[in-house]
Scaffold this motif. Structure first.
Motif, short mmCIF file in Angstrom:
data_model
loop_
_atom_site.label_atom_id
_atom_site.label_comp_id
_atom_site.label_asym_id
_atom_site.label_seq_id
_atom_site.Cartn_x
_atom_site.Cartn_y
_atom_site.Cartn_z
N GLU A 176 -14.43 -4.64 2.68
CA GLU A 176 -13.59 -5.30 1.67
C GLU A 176 -12.17 -5.51 2.18
OE1 GLU A 176 -13.96 -4.01 -2.34
OE2 GLU A 176 -16.10 -3.57 -2.15
N LEU A 177 -11.67 -4.60 3.01
CA LEU A 177 -10.33 -4.76 3.57
C LEU A 177 -10.30 -5.96 4.52
CD1 LEU A 177 -7.50 -3.40 3.55
CD2 LEU A 177 -8.22 -2.18 5.62
N SER A 178 -11.38 -6.16 5.27
CA SER A 178 -11.46 -7.31 6.18
C SER A 178 -11.43 -8.62 5.42
CB SER A 178 -12.75 -7.23 7.01
OG SER A 178 -12.74 -6.12 7.86
N ALA A 179 -12.04 -8.62 4.23
CA ALA A 179 -12.13 -9.84 3.43
C ALA A 179 -10.90 -10.09 2.59
CB ALA A 179 -13.37 -9.78 2.54
N ASP A 180 -10.26 -9.03 2.12
CA ASP A 180 -9.13 -9.18 1.19
C ASP A 180 -8.21 -7.98 1.33
OD1 ASP A 180 -7.38 -9.59 -0.89
OD2 ASP A 180 -8.88 -9.48 -2.48
N GLU A 181 -7.22 -8.08 2.21
CA GLU A 181 -6.33 -6.95 2.47
C GLU A 181 -5.59 -6.49 1.22
OE1 GLU A 181 -3.63 -7.59 5.66
OE2 GLU A 181 -5.20 -7.74 7.20
N LYS A 182 -4.87 -7.42 0.59
CA LYS A 182 -4.05 -7.04 -0.54
C LYS A 182 -4.90 -6.53 -1.71
CE LYS A 182 -0.36 -8.60 -3.64
NZ LYS A 182 -0.96 -7.92 -4.81
N GLY A 183 -5.97 -7.25 -2.00
CA GLY A 183 -6.81 -6.85 -3.13
C GLY A 183 -7.42 -5.48 -2.93
N THR A 184 -7.84 -5.18 -1.70
CA THR A 184 -8.46 -3.88 -1.42
C THR A 184 -7.43 -2.77 -1.46
OG1 THR A 184 -10.10 -4.98 -0.03
CG2 THR A 184 -9.87 -2.59 0.21
N VAL A 185 -6.25 -2.99 -0.87
CA VAL A 185 -5.18 -2.00 -0.91
C VAL A 185 -4.80 -1.70 -2.37
CG1 VAL A 185 -2.72 -1.62 -0.44
CG2 VAL A 185 -4.25 -2.42 1.38
N ASP A 186 -4.67 -2.75 -3.16
CA ASP A 186 -4.32 -2.56 -4.58
C ASP A 186 -5.41 -1.78 -5.31
OD1 ASP A 186 -1.98 -3.91 -4.18
OD2 ASP A 186 -2.67 -5.80 -5.07
N ALA A 187 -6.67 -2.09 -4.99
CA ALA A 187 -7.79 -1.42 -5.65
C ALA A 187 -7.82 0.07 -5.31
CB ALA A 187 -9.11 -2.08 -5.26
N ILE A 188 -7.56 0.40 -4.05
CA ILE A 188 -7.54 1.81 -3.65
C ILE A 188 -6.40 2.54 -4.35
CG2 ILE A 188 -7.18 3.39 -1.70
CD1 ILE A 188 -8.46 1.19 0.08
N ASN A 189 -5.23 1.90 -4.38
CA ASN A 189 -4.07 2.54 -5.01
C ASN A 189 -4.16 2.59 -6.53
OD1 ASN A 189 -2.74 3.20 -2.62
ND2 ASN A 189 -1.68 1.23 -2.51
N SER A 190 -5.06 1.83 -7.11
CA SER A 190 -5.26 1.90 -8.56
C SER A 190 -6.06 3.13 -8.94
CB SER A 190 -6.00 0.65 -9.06
OG SER A 190 -7.37 0.70 -8.70
N LEU A 191 -6.60 3.83 -7.91
CA LEU A 191 -7.46 5.01 -8.10
C LEU A 191 -8.73 4.64 -8.84
CD1 LEU A 191 -4.79 7.74 -8.96
CD2 LEU A 191 -5.41 6.73 -6.76
N LYS A 192 -9.08 3.36 -8.77
CA LYS A 192 -10.30 2.87 -9.39
C LYS A 192 -11.01 1.98 -8.37
CE LYS A 192 -8.18 2.81 -13.99
NZ LYS A 192 -7.79 1.96 -15.14
N GLY A 193 -11.74 1.02 -8.83
CA GLY A 193 -12.33 0.03 -7.94
C GLY A 193 -13.43 0.55 -7.04
N GLY A 194 -13.96 1.75 -7.35
CA GLY A 194 -15.06 2.28 -6.56
C GLY A 194 -14.66 2.97 -5.28
N PHE A 195 -13.36 3.21 -5.08
CA PHE A 195 -12.91 3.85 -3.85
C PHE A 195 -12.58 5.33 -4.03
CE2 PHE A 195 -11.88 -0.66 -3.18
CZ PHE A 195 -12.62 -0.88 -2.03
#
Length: 287
Positions: A176-195
């Motif tokens: 997911e980071l390869s496909a969408d850097e900002k979206g994946t970083v934001d998802a990880i930092n949201s403490l949600k998104g399946g990470f």
């Protein structure tokens, strides 16, 4: 979680009850499937006995015997939160309204769970609690069923996240980071998104700046210098991991770190991968 502390038995029973507030849809394989089958079977046996004998069965549930199987045991509450029977540590709570020490919001949620209709059949839930057998905080799954105005339940402790699960989460994060850097970083930092999966989480470091850009449990680390990170005993963590991932696209490193579930310092085995100018890592704890 807003609990008012009491003795250990009170806490045990309260968390058992709070488990009913968090329904889980996840299933695993192997040993966990066997545990699930055994717990469910014990519950079905207890429900059948209760249907035959009614409240007279409580004495059988509350002593060593056919309704205690290792760490698995039957416990019963009424729909007001009063403990009626237990083959485990919460036996000390029998006769007490354990729901009375919860805050108003939790009482509301608890009552909703306790009022599960009998027609719903067997339900399941998860929570985290100290395993009285080994003193560690572990995930526990409970199966429960309402029979009249009684709730019968059996729980079992879930295993820690496995190396395979850690690798799968790393694959997901890297893809997911390869496909969408900002979206994946934001998802990880949201403490949600399946990470964030129990004691597994993702963290990402910019290999150019050597600073964290994302962290799955501790946002205070974002923006700090990963190269300066050491374990609680002073062993370097950041420098060797960065050096390893710069030489090869994938690597592994062991160090001691705080487990976010148990809140204890444990041995952690981290898998890492270079994705562009990022290092992505996920580690599992082995205790």
């Amino acid at each position: 979680m807003g609990l008012l502390s009491g003795d250990r038995a009170v806490k045990t029973a309260l968390v058992v009850l709070l488990a009913l507030l968090c329904i889980s849809k996840s299933w695993a394989a192997g040993d966990e499937a066997q545990e699930a089958s055994a717990a469910r079977s014990l519950l079905e046996k207890a429900v059948a006995r209760y249907r035959q004998e009614g409240d007279k069965a409580f004495a059988q549930f509350s002593r060593q015997g056919e309704f205690v199987d290792g760490e698995r045991y039957v416990f019963v509450t009424d729909t007001h939160g009063v403990m009626l029977a237990s083959g485990g540590p919460s036996v000390a709570l029998i006769g007490r309204d354990v729901s009375s020490v919860l805050d108003p919001e939790l009482q509301k949620n608890l009552q909703s769970a306790l009022q599960t209709p009998e027609s719903a059949g067997i339900q399941q839930a998860e929570y985290r609690w100290q395993n009285w057998a080994d003193g560690k905080v572990e995930r526990k799954r409970v199966y429960f069923q309402r029979v009249g105005n009684r709730l019968l339940a059996v729980g079992y402790y879930l295993p820690r996240a496995s190396p395979a699960q850690a690798k799968a989460l790393l694959d997901k994060a890297a893809t997911e980071l390869s496909a969408d850097e900002k979206g994946t970083v934001d998802a990880i930092n949201s403490l949600k998104g399946g990470f964030l999966q129990d004691d597994l989480y993702v963290f990402v470091v910019n290999t150019d700046s050597q600073r964290y850009v994302a962290h799955g449990t501790n946002l205070r680390l974002v923006g700090t210098d990963f190269s300066k990170v050491k374990d609680p005993e002073g062993k370097p963590v950041g420098v060797p991991m960065l050096a390893m991932v710069k030489k090869q696209s994938d690597g592994e490193y062991e160090y001691r770190w705080r487990n976010p579930v148990t809140n204890k310092i444990e041995l952690k085995h981290a898998y890492m991968r270079k994705v562009g100018h990022f290092m992505v890592a996920v580690g599992y704890y082995s205790g």
